[in-house]
Design a protein around this motif. Structure first.
Motif, PDB file in Angstrom:
ATOM      1  N   LEU A  63      -3.280  -4.205   7.478  1.00  0.00           N
ATOM      2  CA  LEU A  63      -3.458  -5.091   8.476  1.00  0.00           C
ATOM      3  C   LEU A  63      -1.834  -5.489   9.082  1.00  0.00           C
ATOM      4  CD1 LEU A  63      -4.626  -6.751  10.652  1.00  0.00           C
ATOM      5  CD2 LEU A  63      -4.571  -8.702   9.079  1.00  0.00           C
ATOM      6  N   ALA A  64      -1.185  -5.518   8.177  1.00  0.00           N
ATOM      7  CA  ALA A  64       0.265  -5.782   8.516  1.00  0.00           C
ATOM      8  C   ALA A  64       1.066  -4.628   9.451  1.00  0.00           C
ATOM      9  CB  ALA A  64       1.492  -6.117   7.379  1.00  0.00           C
ATOM     10  N   GLU A  65       0.740  -3.353   8.785  1.00  0.00           N
ATOM     11  CA  GLU A  65       1.180  -2.148   9.308  1.00  0.00           C
ATOM     12  C   GLU A  65       0.427  -1.811  10.697  1.00  0.00           C
ATOM     13  OE1 GLU A  65       0.629   0.683   6.101  1.00  0.00           O
ATOM     14  OE2 GLU A  65       2.675   0.517   5.339  1.00  0.00           O
ATOM     15  N   SER A  66      -0.776  -2.272  10.833  1.00  0.00           N
ATOM     16  CA  SER A  66      -1.328  -1.862  11.900  1.00  0.00           C
ATOM     17  C   SER A  66      -0.717  -2.948  12.926  1.00  0.00           C
ATOM     18  CB  SER A  66      -2.864  -2.435  11.871  1.00  0.00           C
ATOM     19  OG  SER A  66      -3.521  -1.309  11.077  1.00  0.00           O
ATOM     20  N   ILE A  67      -0.597  -4.310  12.626  1.00  0.00           N
ATOM     21  CA  ILE A  67      -0.027  -5.065  13.790  1.00  0.00           C
ATOM     22  C   ILE A  67       1.302  -4.549  14.257  1.00  0.00           C
ATOM     23  CG2 ILE A  67       0.901  -7.513  13.934  1.00  0.00           C
ATOM     24  CD1 ILE A  67      -1.318  -8.326  12.012  1.00  0.00           C
ATOM     25  N   ALA A  68       2.025  -4.265  13.267  1.00  0.00           N
ATOM     26  CA  ALA A  68       3.487  -3.618  13.759  1.00  0.00           C
ATOM     27  C   ALA A  68       3.195  -2.379  14.613  1.00  0.00           C
ATOM     28  CB  ALA A  68       4.070  -3.243  12.399  1.00  0.00           C
ATOM     29  N   ASP A  69       2.302  -1.375  14.368  1.00  0.00           N
ATOM     30  CA  ASP A  69       1.852  -0.280  15.255  1.00  0.00           C
ATOM     31  C   ASP A  69       1.499  -0.781  16.637  1.00  0.00           C
ATOM     32  OD1 ASP A  69       2.742   1.373  13.148  1.00  0.00           O
ATOM     33  OD2 ASP A  69       0.506   1.725  12.523  1.00  0.00           O
ATOM     34  N   ARG A  70       0.650  -1.804  16.582  1.00  0.00           N
ATOM     35  CA  ARG A  70       0.253  -2.450  17.897  1.00  0.00           C
ATOM     36  C   ARG A  70       1.442  -3.008  18.820  1.00  0.00           C
ATOM     37  NH1 ARG A  70      -4.718  -4.279  19.728  1.00  0.00           N
ATOM     38  NH2 ARG A  70      -5.606  -2.540  18.162  1.00  0.00           N
ATOM     39  N   LEU A  71       2.297  -3.587  18.228  1.00  0.00           N
ATOM     40  CA  LEU A  71       3.463  -4.082  18.707  1.00  0.00           C
ATOM     41  C   LEU A  71       4.344  -3.132  19.018  1.00  0.00           C
ATOM     42  CD1 LEU A  71       3.491  -7.630  17.339  1.00  0.00           C
ATOM     43  CD2 LEU A  71       2.266  -6.670  19.239  1.00  0.00           C
ATOM     44  N   ASN A  72       4.340  -1.773  18.521  1.00  0.00           N
ATOM     45  CA  ASN A  72       5.197  -0.669  18.571  1.00  0.00           C
ATOM     46  C   ASN A  72       6.652  -1.105  18.061  1.00  0.00           C
ATOM     47  OD1 ASN A  72       6.352   1.593  19.600  1.00  0.00           O
ATOM     48  ND2 ASN A  72       7.336   1.030  21.524  1.00  0.00           N
ATOM     49  N   THR A  73       6.408  -1.830  16.726  1.00  0.00           N
ATOM     50  CA  THR A  73       7.551  -2.067  15.908  1.00  0.00           C
ATOM     51  C   THR A  73       7.328  -1.615  14.590  1.00  0.00           C
ATOM     52  OG1 THR A  73       9.239  -3.736  15.502  1.00  0.00           O
ATOM     53  CG2 THR A  73       6.972  -4.489  15.423  1.00  0.00           C
ATOM     54  N   THR A  74       8.145  -2.190  13.682  1.00  0.00           N
ATOM     55  CA  THR A  74       8.014  -1.788  12.096  1.00  0.00           C
ATOM     56  C   THR A  74       7.970  -2.901  11.345  1.00  0.00           C
ATOM     57  OG1 THR A  74      10.306  -1.550  12.260  1.00  0.00           O
ATOM     58  CG2 THR A  74       9.096   0.425  12.384  1.00  0.00           C
ATOM     59  N   LEU A  75       7.276  -2.566  10.270  1.00  0.00           N
ATOM     60  CA  LEU A  75       6.885  -3.668   9.202  1.00  0.00           C
ATOM     61  C   LEU A  75       8.146  -3.773   8.181  1.00  0.00           C
ATOM     62  CD1 LEU A  75       5.029  -5.952   7.861  1.00  0.00           C
ATOM     63  CD2 LEU A  75       4.173  -4.032   6.618  1.00  0.00           C
ATOM     64  N   HIS A  76       8.766  -5.092   7.981  1.00  0.00           N
ATOM     65  CA  HIS A  76       9.927  -5.056   6.978  1.00  0.00           C
ATOM     66  C   HIS A  76       9.659  -6.002   5.771  1.00  0.00           C
ATOM     67  CE1 HIS A  76      12.617  -2.455   9.266  1.00  0.00           C
ATOM     68  NE2 HIS A  76      11.778  -3.088  10.439  1.00  0.00           N
ATOM     69  N   GLY A  77       8.470  -6.485   5.619  1.00  0.00           N
ATOM     70  CA  GLY A  77       8.327  -7.586   4.813  1.00  0.00           C
ATOM     71  C   GLY A  77       6.823  -7.873   4.656  1.00  0.00           C
ATOM     72  N   LEU A  78       6.257  -8.299   3.288  1.00  0.00           N
ATOM     73  CA  LEU A  78       4.761  -8.540   3.334  1.00  0.00           C
ATOM     74  C   LEU A  78       5.042  -9.544   1.863  1.00  0.00           C
ATOM     75  CD1 LEU A  78       2.109  -8.816   4.399  1.00  0.00           C
ATOM     76  CD2 LEU A  78       1.688  -6.709   3.263  1.00  0.00           C
ATOM     77  N   VAL A  79       4.583 -10.591   2.032  1.00  0.00           N
ATOM     78  CA  VAL A  79       4.272 -11.450   0.693  1.00  0.00           C
ATOM     79  C   VAL A  79       3.115 -12.154   0.659  1.00  0.00           C
ATOM     80  CG1 VAL A  79       5.255 -13.341  -0.533  1.00  0.00           C
ATOM     81  CG2 VAL A  79       6.949 -11.955   0.653  1.00  0.00           C
ATOM     82  N   VAL A  80       2.264 -12.007  -0.352  1.00  0.00           N
ATOM     83  CA  VAL A  80       1.065 -12.540  -0.728  1.00  0.00           C
ATOM     84  C   VAL A  80       1.011 -13.763  -1.556  1.00  0.00           C
ATOM     85  CG1 VAL A  80      -1.226 -12.030  -1.250  1.00  0.00           C
ATOM     86  CG2 VAL A  80       0.004 -10.404  -0.377  1.00  0.00           C
ATOM     87  N   HIS A  81       0.067 -14.661  -0.852  1.00  0.00           N
ATOM     88  CA  HIS A  81       0.353 -15.919  -1.780  1.00  0.00           C
ATOM     89  C   HIS A  81      -1.121 -16.180  -2.370  1.00  0.00           C
ATOM     90  CE1 HIS A  81       4.234 -17.846  -0.934  1.00  0.00           C
ATOM     91  NE2 HIS A  81       3.965 -17.115   0.222  1.00  0.00           N
ATOM     92  N   ARG A  82      -1.471 -16.219  -3.652  1.00  0.00           N
ATOM     93  CA  ARG A  82      -2.602 -16.542  -4.286  1.00  0.00           C
ATOM     94  C   ARG A  82      -2.830 -17.730  -4.870  1.00  0.00           C
ATOM     95  NH1 ARG A  82      -1.848 -10.726  -5.211  1.00  0.00           N
ATOM     96  NH2 ARG A  82      -3.242  -9.544  -4.032  1.00  0.00           N
ATOM     97  N   ASP A  83      -1.558 -17.986  -5.139  1.00  0.00           N
ATOM     98  CA  ASP A  83      -1.423 -19.493  -6.156  1.00  0.00           C
ATOM     99  C   ASP A  83      -1.681 -20.866  -5.123  1.00  0.00           C
ATOM    100  OD1 ASP A  83       0.698 -19.413  -4.592  1.00  0.00           O
ATOM    101  OD2 ASP A  83       2.175 -19.706  -6.253  1.00  0.00           O
ATOM    102  N   GLU A  84      -2.404 -20.875  -3.940  1.00  0.00           N
ATOM    103  CA  GLU A  84      -2.416 -22.110  -3.328  1.00  0.00           C
ATOM    104  C   GLU A  84      -3.953 -22.113  -2.854  1.00  0.00           C
ATOM    105  OE1 GLU A  84       0.106 -22.284   0.012  1.00  0.00           O
ATOM    106  OE2 GLU A  84       2.075 -21.613  -1.311  1.00  0.00           O
ATOM    107  N   THR A  85      -4.333 -22.966  -2.086  1.00  0.00           N
ATOM    108  CA  THR A  85      -5.627 -23.355  -1.728  1.00  0.00           C
ATOM    109  C   THR A  85      -6.734 -21.922  -1.400  1.00  0.00           C
ATOM    110  OG1 THR A  85      -5.126 -25.602  -1.214  1.00  0.00           O
ATOM    111  CG2 THR A  85      -7.564 -24.999  -0.470  1.00  0.00           C
ATOM    112  N   THR A  86      -5.929 -21.448  -0.381  1.00  0.00           N
ATOM    113  CA  THR A  86      -6.424 -20.320   0.073  1.00  0.00           C
ATOM    114  C   THR A  86      -5.516 -18.928   0.255  1.00  0.00           C
ATOM    115  OG1 THR A  86      -7.966 -21.759   1.674  1.00  0.00           O
ATOM    116  CG2 THR A  86      -7.824 -19.235   2.088  1.00  0.00           C
ATOM    117  N   ILE A  87      -6.125 -17.918  -0.254  1.00  0.00           N
ATOM    118  CA  ILE A  87      -5.343 -17.014  -0.184  1.00  0.00           C
ATOM    119  C   ILE A  87      -4.556 -16.375   1.056  1.00  0.00           C
ATOM    120  CG2 ILE A  87      -7.222 -15.043   0.138  1.00  0.00           C
ATOM    121  CD1 ILE A  87      -5.444 -12.981  -1.716  1.00  0.00           C
TER     122      ILE A  87
END
Length: 208
Positions: A63-87
């Motif tokens: 999804l993050a890469e797809s969003i970057a492609d849609r906006l014609n830019t590039t992805l430079h970071g992605l951090v997942v949080h599983r330790d809170e109420t909702t992922i």
């Protein structure tokens, strides 16, 4: 995917901006990184949290890469949080697209709105059952009471509030990045002033 620091992002954006014929240099306080958050409604969250961590990571990255492609830019970071109420996940993209134009100028409201459709499309590939929620305006046109569109149950609040807090944290992070850049500029200017002051004092002593 550890987010790139402000200096790296600025170099990337300056390089892209140089592709265009511009009369002025990029402003010191120009935005160089865009921050976003990927969250879910209560039902979609329950479906997504049933996936394995690896499957969740693949979905977030897709999804993050797809969003970057849609906006014609590039992805430079992605951090997942599983330790809170909702992922949920935070992502970072370059604020200048591949044509050297700031996203703030190159992205129309319709494009930003389409990102929710894109999110549902990508997530459905990884987690069958996830669908796009009804748009606020569509719910009103269908006859929904205005108050009903604003109402959230206690359970929904318990799920939604942490995500909203994280969204604000992402905004604060972006502001902090700008503050750091501004402070760096102030420190540089102060260093120049100190050197000029020292030279002036030395010249005065020599004159005496």
């Amino acid at each position: 995917m550890e987010p790139d620091p402000p200096g790296v992002m600025r170099a990337i954006c300056e390089n892209r901006r140089s592709l265009r014929d511009t009369k002025r240099k990029m402003k010191k306080d120009a935005s160089v990184a865009g921050c976003g958050i990927i969250t879910f409604g209560s039902e979609a969250a329950a479906l997504f949290e049933a996936l394995t961590p690896d499957a969740q990571d693949r979905a977030f990255l897709d999804l993050a890469e797809s969003i970057a492609d849609r906006l014609n830019t590039t992805l430079h970071g992605l951090v997942v949080h599983r330790d809170e109420t909702t992922i949920h996940a935070h992502y970072q993209i370059a604020s200048y697209n591949l044509d050297g134009v700031p996203l703030s100028q190159a992205t129309r409201p319709a494009v930003m709105s389409s990102l929710q459709d894109l999110t549902a499309e990508v997530m459905a590939r990884h987690c069958p059952g996830i669908e796009r929620g009804n748009r606020y305006g569509d719910r009103l046109k269908a006859g929904a009471d205005f108050r009903d569109t604003l109402h959230r149950t206690v359970r929904e609040l318990h799920r939604d509030i942490p995500r909203e807090i994280e969204a604000k944290r992402a905004e604060i992070l972006a502001l902090n990045m700008k503050t750091q850049e501004a402070q760096t500029r102030v420190d540089e200017m102060q260093g120049r002033v100190d050197k000029l002051t020292q030279k002036a004092e030395l010249s005065e002593k020599e004159a005496n």
